[in-house]
Design an enzyme around this catalytic site. Structure first.
Site, PDB file in Angstrom:
ATOM      1  N   HIS A  32      33.736  40.177  39.655  1.00  0.00           N
ATOM      2  CA  HIS A  32      35.103  39.632  39.499  1.00  0.00           C
ATOM      3  C   HIS A  32      35.707  40.214  38.220  1.00  0.00           C
ATOM      4  CE1 HIS A  32      37.987  35.986  39.700  1.00  0.00           C
ATOM      5  NE2 HIS A  32      38.453  36.813  38.770  1.00  0.00           N
ATOM      6  N   LYS A  47      41.065  37.773  48.718  1.00  0.00           N
ATOM      7  CA  LYS A  47      41.124  36.784  47.644  1.00  0.00           C
ATOM      8  C   LYS A  47      42.152  35.696  47.928  1.00  0.00           C
ATOM      9  CE  LYS A  47      40.383  34.941  43.661  1.00  0.00           C
ATOM     10  NZ  LYS A  47      40.228  35.410  42.293  1.00  0.00           N
ATOM     11  N   ALA A  67      46.900  33.019  30.501  1.00  0.00           N
ATOM     12  CA  ALA A  67      45.504  32.626  30.657  1.00  0.00           C
ATOM     13  C   ALA A  67      44.641  33.856  30.901  1.00  0.00           C
ATOM     14  CB  ALA A  67      45.372  31.669  31.831  1.00  0.00           C
ATOM     15  N   ASN A  98      45.507  40.783  41.950  1.00  0.00           N
ATOM     16  CA  ASN A  98      46.712  40.057  41.491  1.00  0.00           C
ATOM     17  C   ASN A  98      47.584  40.919  40.581  1.00  0.00           C
ATOM     18  OD1 ASN A  98      44.740  39.849  39.442  1.00  0.00           O
ATOM     19  ND2 ASN A  98      45.585  37.927  38.661  1.00  0.00           N
ATOM     20  N   HIS A 128      34.441  32.176  39.500  1.00  0.00           N
ATOM     21  CA  HIS A 128      34.474  31.646  38.128  1.00  0.00           C
ATOM     22  C   HIS A 128      34.367  30.112  38.078  1.00  0.00           C
ATOM     23  CE1 HIS A 128      38.664  31.129  39.200  1.00  0.00           C
ATOM     24  NE2 HIS A 128      39.069  32.313  38.798  1.00  0.00           N
ATOM     25  N   HIS A 148      39.526  41.961  36.416  1.00  0.00           N
ATOM     26  CA  HIS A 148      40.933  42.356  36.468  1.00  0.00           C
ATOM     27  C   HIS A 148      41.079  43.675  35.731  1.00  0.00           C
ATOM     28  CE1 HIS A 148      42.143  38.399  37.994  1.00  0.00           C
ATOM     29  NE2 HIS A 148      41.135  37.960  37.246  1.00  0.00           N
ATOM     30  N   LEU A 149      41.431  44.724  36.465  1.00  0.00           N
ATOM     31  CA  LEU A 149      41.604  46.040  35.840  1.00  0.00           C
ATOM     32  C   LEU A 149      43.072  46.342  35.553  1.00  0.00           C
ATOM     33  CD1 LEU A 149      39.087  48.287  37.851  1.00  0.00           C
ATOM     34  CD2 LEU A 149      38.747  47.197  35.613  1.00  0.00           C
ATOM     35  N   ARG A 150      43.992  45.497  36.098  1.00  0.00           N
ATOM     36  CA  ARG A 150      45.433  45.729  35.919  1.00  0.00           C
ATOM     37  C   ARG A 150      45.816  47.114  36.449  1.00  0.00           C
ATOM     38  NH1 ARG A 150      45.232  40.359  35.414  1.00  0.00           N
ATOM     39  NH2 ARG A 150      45.060  39.587  33.282  1.00  0.00           N
ATOM     40  N   LEU A 201      41.865  30.386  32.951  1.00  0.00           N
ATOM     41  CA  LEU A 201      41.862  29.472  34.083  1.00  0.00           C
ATOM     42  C   LEU A 201      40.735  29.856  35.033  1.00  0.00           C
ATOM     43  CD1 LEU A 201      45.698  29.167  34.705  1.00  0.00           C
ATOM     44  CD2 LEU A 201      44.153  27.353  33.929  1.00  0.00           C
ATOM     45  N   HIS A 245      39.884  31.312  44.203  1.00  0.00           N
ATOM     46  CA  HIS A 245      40.220  30.651  42.937  1.00  0.00           C
ATOM     47  C   HIS A 245      40.309  29.171  43.275  1.00  0.00           C
ATOM     48  CE1 HIS A 245      42.152  30.298  38.878  1.00  0.00           C
ATOM     49  NE2 HIS A 245      42.431  29.123  39.430  1.00  0.00           N
ATOM     50  N   ASP A 254      35.304  37.859  35.150  1.00  0.00           N
ATOM     51  CA  ASP A 254      36.712  37.443  35.106  1.00  0.00           C
ATOM     52  C   ASP A 254      37.385  37.980  33.847  1.00  0.00           C
ATOM     53  OD1 ASP A 254      39.090  36.337  35.938  1.00  0.00           O
ATOM     54  OD2 ASP A 254      38.628  34.333  35.198  1.00  0.00           O
ATOM     55  N   HIS A 299      45.168  40.663  28.611  1.00  0.00           N
ATOM     56  CA  HIS A 299      46.599  40.411  28.389  1.00  0.00           C
ATOM     57  C   HIS A 299      46.925  40.967  27.010  1.00  0.00           C
ATOM     58  CE1 HIS A 299      47.361  37.637  31.771  1.00  0.00           C
ATOM     59  NE2 HIS A 299      46.128  37.183  31.558  1.00  0.00           N
TER      60      HIS A 299
END
Ligand code: NCD
Ligand code: ZN
Ligand code: ZN
Length: 349
Positions: free
Chosen positions: A19, A105, A269, A47, A180, A21-23, A225, A142, A253, A257
């Protein structure tokens, strides 16, 4: 202190992150090498803005990831689709046919970062879930209700009763990852449930309880979150992760940011851990006296659940004290890693 023998090096089969987030764009170019250094593969969250809702979107995103990978680094992005009220059964079939989309997801609409396009009512997805069940395509969840009447700290536990139990009753063969997890309720639910369910656990939820957010003044870098919970929940997560139960595996996770989006009113978050994930997990497992359980959690249980081969290579962590940088560059901006400025006593070599 007694001198219980403890190792100075840990060698593991090369792990995966189930899990992350690579953006996208310049932010992705900055964070991707961190993940690729630590992990052979990662389940890449969809996302983005706009979200990755089709097999074609996922193919294009995968191409951008591979193009951003520094020369000589080996890394396999395992792509996911973002489920919406309108995701069609045919889209799931197209996703399955790609061979590189490994999951879908579920973001309850409004639950977390970039979840506005998420599912408003899971009943709208029944035909799509049926096809996922038939094709063995996992649903990643989630797991928080979005009902504002429910206390923020209870939203995961309430999700089990309101969403997870009915979902699993209606689709008992659907593979599900409860992502998560943050509570004893979720750990217990996953450990005891029948059928194909597993859970990912982050390093920060193993290391910290909710006090960390308020220690010495509000600290947004511990806000993620689902939010950190009470100590009793942290302890239950540590027990689950170190139990050897193959339903629990590593998912950082890691959620980058920009510093100005964290250190502000209405800060975003997400905790950034891709830089030092294995070191953080090793710290948590060592604190629990369970370093011998780290390899199963980090390198074996995930591929086993997803039906993928275990990685070939190895990684080594050495006992060495180093200081986590206060920030790292991310495009035009800066990113603050979890525990910035603190010392770690394991280092990946
Ligand atoms: C994630 C993000 O920033 O994309 N944030 C977080 O706090 N975990 C979204 C998510 O995984 O819920
Ligand atoms: Zn989430
Ligand atoms: Zn996430």
């Amino acid at each position: 202190m007694s001198t219980i023998e403890s190792p100075d090096t840990i060698t593991l089969i090369r792990p995966d992150d189930w899990h992350v987030h690579l953006r996208d764009g310049a932010h992705m170019a900055a964070v991707l090498p961190h993940t690729a250094r630590q992990f052979a593969r990662a389940i890449v969250m969809p996302n983005l803005k706009p979200p990755v809702t089709t097999a074609a979107d996922a193919a294009a995103y995968r191409d951008r990831i591979l193009a951003a990978l520094p020369q000589g680094m080996a890394f396999e992005p395992l792509m996911t689709l973002y489920l919406t009220d309108a995701t069609s059964p045919d889209e799931i079939r197209r996703a399955q046919d790609t061979g590189f989309i490994h999951a879908v997801k579920l973001y309850p609409a409004g639950a977390t970062t970039n979840s506005a396009a998420g599912v408003t009512d899971l009943r709208k997805c029944a035909r799509t879930l049926e096809v996922m069940q038939e094709l063995d395509m996992p649903l990643l969840v989630h797991g928080e209700v979005t009902d504002h009447e429910i206390d923020l700290f209870d939203r995961e536990a309430v999700f089990i009763e309101r969403v997870m139990r009915p979902l699993r009753r209606d689709f008992p063969e659907l593979k599900i990852v409860f992502e998560h997890i943050t509570t004893r309720d979720a750990a217990q639910y996953v450990a005891e449930a029948e059928g194909p369910i597993a859970a990912t656990i982050t390093a920060h939820h193993l290391l910290y309880n909710r006090n960390e957010i308020f220690k010495g003044g509000i600290n947004p870098h511990y806000y993620c979150l689902p939010v950190l919970k009470r100590e009793e929940h942290r302890l239950a997560l540590v027990t689950a992760a170190t139990s050897g139960d193959e339903r629990f595996f590593l998912g950082t996770d890691s959620a980058p940011h920009a510093v100005h989006a964290k250190e502000t009113a209405c800060g975003c978050a997400g905790c950034y851990t891709a830089l030092h994930a294995l070191e953080l997990y090793a710290t948590a497992f060592e604190q629990a006296g369970a370093l011998d359980k780290l390899e199963a959690f980090a390198s074996l249980n995930g591929p086993n659940f997803y039906g993928l081969p275990v990685n070939e290579g190895k990684v080594t962590l050495k006992r060495e004290t180093w200081t986590i940088p206060p920030s790292v560059a991310m495009g035009e901006t800066q990113l603050v890693p979890l525990d910035a400025g603190d010392q770690l006593h394991w280092k990946m070599s």
